[in-house]
Each structure stands twice: as structure tokens, then as C-alpha cells.
Motif scaffolding. Structure first.
Motif, PDB file in Angstrom:
ATOM      1  N   LEU A   1       2.877 -12.821   8.472  1.00 59.49           N
ATOM      2  CA  LEU A   1       2.633 -11.390   8.229  1.00 59.49           C
ATOM      3  C   LEU A   1       1.292 -11.183   7.515  1.00 59.49           C
ATOM      4  O   LEU A   1       0.555 -10.229   7.826  1.00 59.49           O
ATOM      5  CB  LEU A   1       3.766 -10.790   7.397  1.00 59.49           C
ATOM      6  CG  LEU A   1       5.113 -10.645   8.116  1.00 59.49           C
ATOM      7  CD1 LEU A   1       6.193 -10.192   7.142  1.00 59.49           C
ATOM      8  CD2 LEU A   1       4.995  -9.665   9.277  1.00 59.49           C
TER       9      LEU A   1
ATOM     10  N   GLU B   1      -1.279 -11.595  10.120  1.00 57.21           N
ATOM     11  CA  GLU B   1      -1.331 -10.446  11.032  1.00 57.21           C
ATOM     12  C   GLU B   1      -2.055  -9.267  10.406  1.00 57.21           C
ATOM     13  O   GLU B   1      -2.747  -8.519  11.107  1.00 57.21           O
ATOM     14  CB  GLU B   1       0.091 -10.050  11.450  1.00 57.21           C
ATOM     15  CG  GLU B   1       0.716 -11.039  12.422  1.00 57.21           C
ATOM     16  CD  GLU B   1       2.015 -10.529  13.015  1.00 57.21           C
ATOM     17  OE1 GLU B   1       2.589  -9.559  12.472  1.00 57.21           O
ATOM     18  OE2 GLU B   1       2.460 -11.100  14.030  1.00 57.21           O
ATOM     19  N   ILE B   2      -1.909  -9.088   9.097  1.00 58.88           N
ATOM     20  CA  ILE B   2      -2.650  -8.019   8.419  1.00 58.88           C
ATOM     21  C   ILE B   2      -4.145  -8.305   8.480  1.00 58.88           C
ATOM     22  O   ILE B   2      -4.950  -7.427   8.789  1.00 58.88           O
ATOM     23  CB  ILE B   2      -2.195  -7.879   6.947  1.00 58.88           C
ATOM     24  CG1 ILE B   2      -0.762  -7.360   6.874  1.00 58.88           C
ATOM     25  CG2 ILE B   2      -3.127  -6.936   6.181  1.00 58.88           C
ATOM     26  CD1 ILE B   2      -0.183  -7.339   5.457  1.00 58.88           C
TER      27      ILE B   2
ATOM     28  N   THR C   1       2.134  -6.311  16.874  1.00 55.23           N
ATOM     29  CA  THR C   1       2.431  -7.066  15.659  1.00 55.23           C
ATOM     30  C   THR C   1       3.063  -6.126  14.638  1.00 55.23           C
ATOM     31  O   THR C   1       3.029  -4.898  14.787  1.00 55.23           O
ATOM     32  CB  THR C   1       1.158  -7.692  15.075  1.00 55.23           C
ATOM     33  OG1 THR C   1       0.256  -6.637  14.687  1.00 55.23           O
ATOM     34  CG2 THR C   1       0.470  -8.592  16.084  1.00 55.23           C
ATOM     35  N   VAL C   2       3.617  -6.692  13.593  1.00 54.25           N
ATOM     36  CA  VAL C   2       4.290  -5.871  12.577  1.00 54.25           C
ATOM     37  C   VAL C   2       3.327  -4.862  11.944  1.00 54.25           C
ATOM     38  O   VAL C   2       3.669  -3.676  11.835  1.00 54.25           O
ATOM     39  CB  VAL C   2       4.948  -6.763  11.500  1.00 54.25           C
ATOM     40  CG1 VAL C   2       5.530  -5.909  10.383  1.00 54.25           C
ATOM     41  CG2 VAL C   2       6.026  -7.637  12.122  1.00 54.25           C
ATOM     42  N   PRO C   3       2.110  -5.270  11.521  1.00 52.53           N
ATOM     43  CA  PRO C   3       1.180  -4.273  10.952  1.00 52.53           C
ATOM     44  C   PRO C   3       0.781  -3.191  11.958  1.00 52.53           C
ATOM     45  O   PRO C   3       0.563  -2.040  11.568  1.00 52.53           O
ATOM     46  CB  PRO C   3      -0.049  -5.116  10.567  1.00 52.53           C
ATOM     47  CG  PRO C   3       0.482  -6.495  10.386  1.00 52.53           C
ATOM     48  CD  PRO C   3       1.568  -6.639  11.405  1.00 52.53           C
TER      49      PRO C   3
ATOM     50  N   LYS D   1       3.277  -0.722   4.705  1.00 53.29           N
ATOM     51  CA  LYS D   1       4.696  -1.061   4.873  1.00 53.29           C
ATOM     52  C   LYS D   1       4.886  -2.554   5.106  1.00 53.29           C
ATOM     53  O   LYS D   1       5.900  -3.130   4.680  1.00 53.29           O
ATOM     54  CB  LYS D   1       5.297  -0.255   6.030  1.00 53.29           C
ATOM     55  CG  LYS D   1       5.491   1.220   5.699  1.00 53.29           C
ATOM     56  CD  LYS D   1       6.185   1.946   6.842  1.00 53.29           C
ATOM     57  CE  LYS D   1       6.412   3.415   6.482  1.00 53.29           C
ATOM     58  NZ  LYS D   1       7.060   4.161   7.591  1.00 53.29           N
ATOM     59  N   THR D   2       3.915  -3.195   5.778  1.00 51.42           N
ATOM     60  CA  THR D   2       3.999  -4.643   5.993  1.00 51.42           C
ATOM     61  C   THR D   2       3.895  -5.377   4.662  1.00 51.42           C
ATOM     62  O   THR D   2       4.611  -6.357   4.421  1.00 51.42           O
ATOM     63  CB  THR D   2       2.883  -5.122   6.950  1.00 51.42           C
ATOM     64  OG1 THR D   2       2.967  -4.410   8.183  1.00 51.42           O
ATOM     65  CG2 THR D   2       3.021  -6.611   7.231  1.00 51.42           C
ATOM     66  N   LYS D   3       3.017  -4.906   3.784  1.00 48.77           N
ATOM     67  CA  LYS D   3       2.913  -5.513   2.452  1.00 48.77           C
ATOM     68  C   LYS D   3       4.210  -5.349   1.677  1.00 48.77           C
ATOM     69  O   LYS D   3       4.675  -6.288   1.010  1.00 48.77           O
ATOM     70  CB  LYS D   3       1.751  -4.888   1.674  1.00 48.77           C
ATOM     71  CG  LYS D   3       0.372  -5.346   2.124  1.00 48.77           C
ATOM     72  CD  LYS D   3      -0.706  -4.849   1.172  1.00 48.77           C
ATOM     73  CE  LYS D   3      -2.068  -5.415   1.525  1.00 48.77           C
ATOM     74  NZ  LYS D   3      -3.110  -5.057   0.548  1.00 48.77           N
TER      75      LYS D   3
END
Length: 274
Positions: free
Chosen positions: A177, A180-181, A193-195, A202-204
Motif C-alpha cells: 500500500l 502504491e501511494i 489500486t487501493v489509492p 483513506k489509504t494511509k
């Protein structure tokens, strides 16, 4: 002086892009399996995981180039030679594994192949399936660094193994993660991707949330001691700091070297405590 500096800089870049650093990270987790599971040190397993990581990562990263120009292009010649030698080394070590460990290796090797090779008529592979990439990588890291050493040592599978597996799965998930950021500005939007899906903020928050079960799982392990709990708390603080200070202008070294060093830091802390 400048020539030496440039040479060292290029050598360091090659070290990262040849996947040697990430292989050291997986090797560190293998050593932790030996240490905490009280297994005899197995050089064959360690070399297998190190060599397998180098080959698998390079194959995945440079597959498109390999398809068009082959592994030994001018730009990738050194990495191609290293990858070929790593494949041979991993194959030799594989032969010397116990049968049950060989089965585990073949399972994760199959996942690596399907991660790159198209598995559908549309030409999609597991890497391009939206949302599945992070779980495949986390599964491979957890399995390769924990299950291969345990199965090769004929270790008893207890609840402790489950907690260790989940902990490493979560750790790998967190590291991905963070990657990905940092890679958000380069990733194809189709990857979802999640970010890309929920945003950086929100990913953080998701990473901070995942750090909780990562830490708590340590308390469920057999024979857990206070120094181990303290080490994991330090690791949580380090990961939280990396996450907090991460932004879109960070260089690739932030993740490729520093974030990827977290498993190595974990092992160093454990060995210093021991």
C-alpha cells in the motif's frame, strides 16, 4: 571523485533494479522463521528464497521487455545474467528440498507465472485483475518465507504458524500500500489500486488501521516475551512514520530502498535483542 560517486550511484541503482534488495528482505523473514520457530539454520532454503525472489521479481518487472527483445538486451544484460544464475541456483536448491516443501514452492511458482502470463481470452493476468495484485504478492511473501522453511524442517503446524502467517501477510499488504501511494502518479488507472480507488488519505488511514492487527497478533504467539512486543511496537512506529511522511514527490528510493528495508530492520532488531 565524481567518477567514483557516479559509479557508486549506478551500482546502487543496479542493486535495487536487479531485485537484490527485495531478495534480502525476503531472506530476512526466512531467518526470522528459523529463529522464532527454533529451526536449524538451512542454507539451502535461504538460498532458494533469495534466488527465487531475484528471478521472480526480475521476470515480473521485465517480462514485457523479454517478450520483445529477450532477457539479454544491452540495458538488461547484467540483470539478465543475474536472473539466469538465480534461476539455476533456485532449481538446484529445489532438488534438495523435501517433497512437501517442493509442493509449496511449486504452488507459489504457479502464482508467479499466472501473475505475468495471461490467464484469460482478453489477455489479462493476475497482475491486471483489479484489486487482486496486493493479495497475491502478500500470499507469496508470507508463504515463501514461512511455510517453505517449516515444511522442509517437518515442523509441527500449530496455531502459532497461523498467527505468524497472518502477521507477515498484513506486513506485506502494508508495504504494498505504501508502494502504491508512491507509484500513484505512474500507475495505469485501469489497475484500480487501493489509492486510485479510495484516495491517498483513506489509504494511509487503512495502513494505520492494519498496523493494529499486525501488532496485536504478536500477543497471541506461543512463548511471546516483552522484548518481542517492544520490537514490534518500534516497527509499528517506523511504518507509521514512513506512511505519515509519504507524499507524491518522494523519490523511488523512498520505497525501493527504505520501505523495502523494514523486514531487514525487523531481523536486525530481533538479533540485537537476542
Amino acid at each position: 571523485m565524481m567518477k567514483i560517486k557516479d559509479f557508486l550511484s549506478k551500482l546502487f541503482d543496479w542493486y535495487l533494479h536487479a531485485s537484490i534488495h527485495v531478495a534480502l528482505a525476503t531472506s530476512a523473514l526466512v531467518c526470522m522463521t528459523f529463529y522464532f520457530s527454533k529451526l536449524p539454520f538451512d542454507c539451502n532454503v535461504l538460498i532458494l528464497v533469495f534466488s527465487g525472489t531475484v528471478f521472480a521479481y526480475n521476470f515480473i518487472k521485465y517480462y514485457s521487455v523479454i517478450q520483445k527483445k529477450g532477457f539479454f538486451t544491452k540495458a538488461l544484460k547484467g540483470i539478465g545474467i543475474l536472473s539466469a544464475l538465480s534461476a539455476l541456483s533456485a532449481a538446484f536448491c529445489f532438488i534438495n528440498l523435501k517433497f512437501q516443501a517442493q509442493c509449496v514452492v511449486l504452488f507459489f511458482l504457479s502464482l508467479c507465472i499466472l501473475y505475468v502470463i495471461p490467464v484469460s481470452k482478453t489477455g489479462q493476468n493476475l497482475r491486471n485483475w483489479a484489486g487482486i495484485k496486493i493479495y497475491i504478492v502478500s500470499l507469496c511473501w508470507s508463504g515463501a518465507t514461512l511455510l517453505i522453511p517449516l515444511f522442509n524442517a517437518n515442523a509441527v503446524m500449530t496455531s502459532d504458524v497461523v498467527f505468524k502467517f497472518l502477521q507477515r501477510f498484513i506486513l506485506t499488504l502494508i508495504l504494498i500500500l505504501i508502494f502504491e501511494i508512491n507509484d500513484l502518479k505512474f500507475d495505469d488507472p485501469a489497475l484500480k489500486t487501493v489509492p486510485q480507488s479510495i484516495g491517498v488519505a483513506k489509504t494511509k488511514r487503512l495502513i494505520y488501521l492494519l498496523l493494529l492487527p499486525f501488532f496485536v497478533l504478536e500477543l497471541f504467539k506461543i512463548g511471546v516475551q516483552l522484548p518481542q512486543v517492544i520490537i514490534n511496537f518500534i516497527l509499528v512506529l517506523v511504518i507509521a512514520a514512513f506512511t505519515y511522511f509519504l507524499h507524491d514527490k518522494r523519490s523511488a528510493y523512498y520505497t525501493l530502498f527504505w520501505v523495502e528495508s523494514i523486514p531487514i530492520l525487523w531481523l536486525i532488531l530481533v538479533l540485537l535483542e537476542g
